[in-house]
Scaffold this motif. Structure first.
Motif, PDB file in Angstrom:
ATOM      1  N   PRO A 221       0.856  -1.278  -0.003  1.00 51.45           N
ATOM      2  CA  PRO A 221       0.053   0.043   0.037  1.00 51.45           C
ATOM      3  C   PRO A 221       0.940   1.362   0.044  1.00 51.45           C
ATOM      4  CG  PRO A 221       0.070  -0.901   2.179  1.00 51.45           C
ATOM      5  CD  PRO A 221       0.771  -1.951   1.261  1.00 51.45           C
ATOM      6  N   ASN A 222       0.215   2.254  -0.513  1.00 51.07           N
ATOM      7  CA  ASN A 222       1.039   3.625  -0.242  1.00 51.07           C
ATOM      8  C   ASN A 222       1.053   3.953   1.085  1.00 51.07           C
ATOM      9  OD1 ASN A 222       1.322   6.659  -0.275  1.00 51.07           O
ATOM     10  ND2 ASN A 222       0.970   6.536  -2.284  1.00 51.07           N
ATOM     11  N   PRO A 223       2.107   4.326   1.690  1.00 57.42           N
ATOM     12  CA  PRO A 223       2.326   4.759   3.055  1.00 57.42           C
ATOM     13  C   PRO A 223       1.195   5.889   3.543  1.00 57.42           C
ATOM     14  CG  PRO A 223       4.385   4.520   2.000  1.00 57.42           C
ATOM     15  CD  PRO A 223       3.465   4.597   0.917  1.00 57.42           C
ATOM     16  N   SER A 224       0.654   6.363   2.588  1.00 55.20           N
ATOM     17  CA  SER A 224      -0.375   7.556   2.922  1.00 55.20           C
ATOM     18  C   SER A 224      -1.595   6.912   3.302  1.00 55.20           C
ATOM     19  CB  SER A 224      -0.145   8.760   2.057  1.00 55.20           C
ATOM     20  OG  SER A 224      -0.695   8.260   0.823  1.00 55.20           O
ATOM     21  N   ASP A 225      -1.985   5.789   2.797  1.00 52.05           N
ATOM     22  CA  ASP A 225      -3.350   5.273   2.743  1.00 52.05           C
ATOM     23  C   ASP A 225      -3.436   4.052   3.371  1.00 52.05           C
ATOM     24  OD1 ASP A 225      -2.375   3.549   0.951  1.00 52.05           O
ATOM     25  OD2 ASP A 225      -3.504   4.373  -0.765  1.00 52.05           O
ATOM     26  N   GLY A 226      -2.420   3.591   4.219  1.00 49.66           N
ATOM     27  CA  GLY A 226      -2.640   2.451   4.967  1.00 49.66           C
ATOM     28  C   GLY A 226      -3.588   2.601   6.132  1.00 49.66           C
ATOM     29  N   ASP A 227      -4.534   1.773   6.176  1.00 49.49           N
ATOM     30  CA  ASP A 227      -5.506   2.079   7.299  1.00 49.49           C
ATOM     31  C   ASP A 227      -5.664   0.745   8.228  1.00 49.49           C
ATOM     32  OD1 ASP A 227      -6.734   0.104   5.767  1.00 49.49           O
ATOM     33  OD2 ASP A 227      -8.472   1.352   5.036  1.00 49.49           O
ATOM     34  N   GLY A 228      -4.765  -0.155   8.167  1.00 50.67           N
ATOM     35  CA  GLY A 228      -4.598  -1.249   9.074  1.00 50.67           C
ATOM     36  C   GLY A 228      -5.647  -2.405   8.750  1.00 50.67           C
ATOM     37  N   THR A 229      -6.426  -2.204   7.628  1.00 49.29           N
ATOM     38  CA  THR A 229      -7.155  -3.524   7.119  1.00 49.29           C
ATOM     39  C   THR A 229      -6.186  -4.503   6.219  1.00 49.29           C
ATOM     40  OG1 THR A 229      -7.483  -2.393   5.251  1.00 49.29           O
ATOM     41  CG2 THR A 229      -9.184  -1.814   6.766  1.00 49.29           C
ATOM     42  N   TYR A 230      -6.636  -5.399   5.932  1.00 53.40           N
ATOM     43  CA  TYR A 230      -5.991  -6.643   5.009  1.00 53.40           C
ATOM     44  C   TYR A 230      -5.544  -5.959   3.741  1.00 53.40           C
ATOM     45  CZ  TYR A 230      -4.474 -10.928   2.885  1.00 53.40           C
ATOM     46  OH  TYR A 230      -3.531 -11.940   2.235  1.00 53.40           O
ATOM     47  N   GLU A 231      -6.708  -5.140   3.194  1.00 48.41           N
ATOM     48  CA  GLU A 231      -6.551  -4.732   1.828  1.00 48.41           C
ATOM     49  C   GLU A 231      -5.535  -3.601   1.925  1.00 48.41           C
ATOM     50  OE1 GLU A 231      -9.483  -5.375   3.339  1.00 48.41           O
ATOM     51  OE2 GLU A 231      -9.684  -7.043   2.102  1.00 48.41           O
ATOM     52  N   LYS A 232      -5.241  -2.719   2.960  1.00 46.93           N
ATOM     53  CA  LYS A 232      -4.389  -1.649   3.265  1.00 46.93           C
ATOM     54  C   LYS A 232      -3.730  -1.845   4.268  1.00 46.93           C
ATOM     55  CE  LYS A 232      -6.967   1.595   0.188  1.00 46.93           C
ATOM     56  NZ  LYS A 232      -8.019   2.638   0.149  1.00 46.93           N
ATOM     57  N   PRO A 233      -2.858  -2.882   4.682  1.00 44.19           N
ATOM     58  CA  PRO A 233      -2.101  -2.894   5.923  1.00 44.19           C
ATOM     59  C   PRO A 233      -1.241  -1.588   6.163  1.00 44.19           C
ATOM     60  CG  PRO A 233      -1.231  -4.087   4.321  1.00 44.19           C
ATOM     61  CD  PRO A 233      -2.388  -3.649   3.668  1.00 44.19           C
TER      62      PRO A 233
END
Length: 363
Positions: A221-233
């Motif tokens: 993921p882009n470091p700016s949009d990681g939200d802790g989900t599996y899709e965006k860890p």
């Protein structure tokens, strides 16, 4: 090394001619000169019988001499030695594959034969170590050897770049081997000691793999949009940007690469241990870059007891550099943002295969 056989029976001088100009003036040195009988006349000590002894190897190839305490499919050829004929200069033990000589010697440490596919990118990695050598690069060298039938003198040798740091410290070497795509070769470590220059050399681990730019089916993921989900860890940069406390109870996914461990109760420059040497069995260190050496860009992780032996480099050195997707409690850990404790882990190998460790959350 020059073949002077055509001058047999002649009286000769060896002359070094240096002609400088006003625009091209440099410094040149000749460190040593030796004139003697051809090596082809020497009788090998080891009983090595050329290419017939060397086994083919499949990729990805990984071998850790330290943990195996064995030379595996590597072969020793002692071309010249003044030691006991019952012992080789290269041996294996708890420190790795070790070469030590107390006098003049020449010994080759030969890998299995590799055949690489055309059109692909490859990478060679190994870790060396030395002591008691004033100029290690003079006596310890490595080559990619093509057309090898048992004699380096008739083979095609490509010198490999070696790394020599301080004596007694691990020296990690990473080389782009894409130039050898479509070729067949062995890797040879050549140790040539003299009466004046000798020492102890070790190869700790060795790997040759196809380069994999993205070992995870899902892109990082882009470091700016990681939200802790599996899709965006979360990335490590995401966690370090958060103001977490030791009482945080939030959970989530984190992605990173295993780079080492923390030897202490807090993460700092003196407690961050990169690599496998002296690694801790209590935790792991991950980063967004598999070659990271800056502790301030790393995250400390405590893994579940059920799988920590698979991800802690102190227990399994092959975990070093592998990609992980972790799920656990996100909180301030060891003085900085971290994961305490990871209850689930996806461990990725260089070929993209995934191993699931622990229990994956249902949501």
């Amino acid at each position: 090394t020059l073949d002077l056989t055509e001058y047999k029976g002649d009286n000769v001088h060896i002359a070094f001619e240096y002609t400088s100009t006003a625009t091209n003036a440099c410094t040149f040195e000749t460190k040593n000169v030796y004139l003697g009988a051809s090596r082809a006349a020497e009788v090998p000590v080891s009983g090595f019988d050329g290419a017939n002894t060397i086994k083919p190897a499949a990729l990805p190839f990984e071998y850790n001499f330290k943990t195996s305490a064995s030379l595996g499919d590597f072969v020793v050829y002692d071309a010249k030695r003044f030691a006991s004929k019952d012992e080789h200069i290269w041996t294996a033990g708890k420190y790795g594959a070790t070469a030590v000589a107390n006098a003049e010697s020449e010994s080759w440490f030969i890998s299995p034969i590799f055949t690489l596919e055309s059109g692909k990118e490859y990478e060679l990695k190994f870790t060396n170590w030395y002591k008691n050598a004033a100029t290690p690069a003079d006596v310890y060298k490595a080559y990619a050897v093509e057309n090898f039938t048992g004699d380096l003198a008739t083979a095609t040798l490509t010198p490999l770049s070696m790394t020599f740091g301080a004596s007694g410290k691990n020296n990690e070497v990473t080389l782009d081997f894409t130039q050898f795509a479509g070729k067949t070769f062995a890797i040879v470590f050549q140790y040539t000691s003299t009466a004046e220059e000798k020492g102890t050399f070790e190869v700790i681990d060795f790997s040759l793999k196809e380069k994999v730019t993205d070992v995870d089916p899902q892109p990082n993921p882009n470091p700016s949009d990681g939200d802790g989900t599996y899709e965006k860890p979360y990335t490590c940069a995401n966690l370090l940007a958060q103001e977490l406390t030791t009482s945080s109870t939030g959970t989530g996914y984190v992605v990173g690469y295993i780079v080492g461990s923390v030897n202490g109760s807090s993460l700092n420059e003196s407690t961050a241990v990169f690599g496998t040497e002296g690694a801790s069995t209590s935790n792991m260190l991950i980063a967004d870059n598999p070659d990271e050496k800056d502790w301030s860009k790393c995250v400390a992780v405590k893994a579940n007891n059920s799988f920590k032996a698979k991800v802690y480099v102190a227990s399994d050195p092959t975990a070093l550099g592998k990609k992980v997707v972790l799920y656990g409690t996100i909180k301030k850990y060891m003085g900085t943002s971290g994961v305490n404790t990871a209850s689930y882990c996806e461990l990725y190998s260089a070929d993209g295969s995934k191993t699931e460790l622990g229990t994956k959350p249902t949501k």
